[in-house]
Write an enzyme that holds these catalytic residues in place. Structure first.
Site, PDB file in Angstrom:
ATOM      1  N   CYS A  24       0.771  -1.261  -0.050  1.00  0.00           N
ATOM      2  CA  CYS A  24      -0.223   0.015  -0.028  1.00  0.00           C
ATOM      3  C   CYS A  24       0.857   1.364   0.127  1.00  0.00           C
ATOM      4  O   CYS A  24       1.614   1.422   0.633  1.00  0.00           O
ATOM      5  CB  CYS A  24      -0.994  -0.059   1.124  1.00  0.00           C
ATOM      6  N   CYS A  27       0.109   3.733   2.948  1.00  0.00           N
ATOM      7  CA  CYS A  27       0.769   3.182   4.102  1.00  0.00           C
ATOM      8  C   CYS A  27       2.079   3.570   4.234  1.00  0.00           C
ATOM      9  O   CYS A  27       2.385   3.968   5.266  1.00  0.00           O
ATOM     10  CB  CYS A  27       0.458   1.809   4.211  1.00  0.00           C
TER      11      CYS A  27
END
Length: 99
Positions: A24, A27
């Protein structure tokens, strides 16, 4: 992790849980921000990162549909939840509002 998770969130110190995934992009942007939050708030907060791919049951229990998703717990109660990346000051303000 499930039993351990209950012990973690049952703390009198606020616990910020970061549900993330290695793949991600957002993230990866959030990780250094959370590090700065921890440096600024020190022992007044615990920050725990949980990989949704390795902890799917836990992610499902808290209905994590997208990553990153942050949840704030204190005394075992969920106080706040947000998906997406927030800036350091926003996260600090939210944490301080619950301490």
């Amino acid at each position: 992790m499930k039993d351990n998770f209950s012990n973690i969130i049952d703390s009198t110190t606020p616990v910020l849980i970061d549900f993330y995934a290695d793949w991600c992009g957002p993230c990866k942007m959030l990780a250094p921000i959370l590090k700065e939050v921890k440096e600024e708030l020190g022992d007044s907060i615990k920050i725990v990162k949980i990989d949704v791919d390795k902890n799917q049951t836990l992610a499902a229990k808290y209905q994590v549909r997208g990553v990153p998703t942050m949840l704030l717990f204190k005394d075992g109660k969920q106080l706040w939840r947000q998906s997406g990346v927030l800036q350091k000051q926003n996260i600090i303000s939210i944490v301080k509002s619950y301490t």
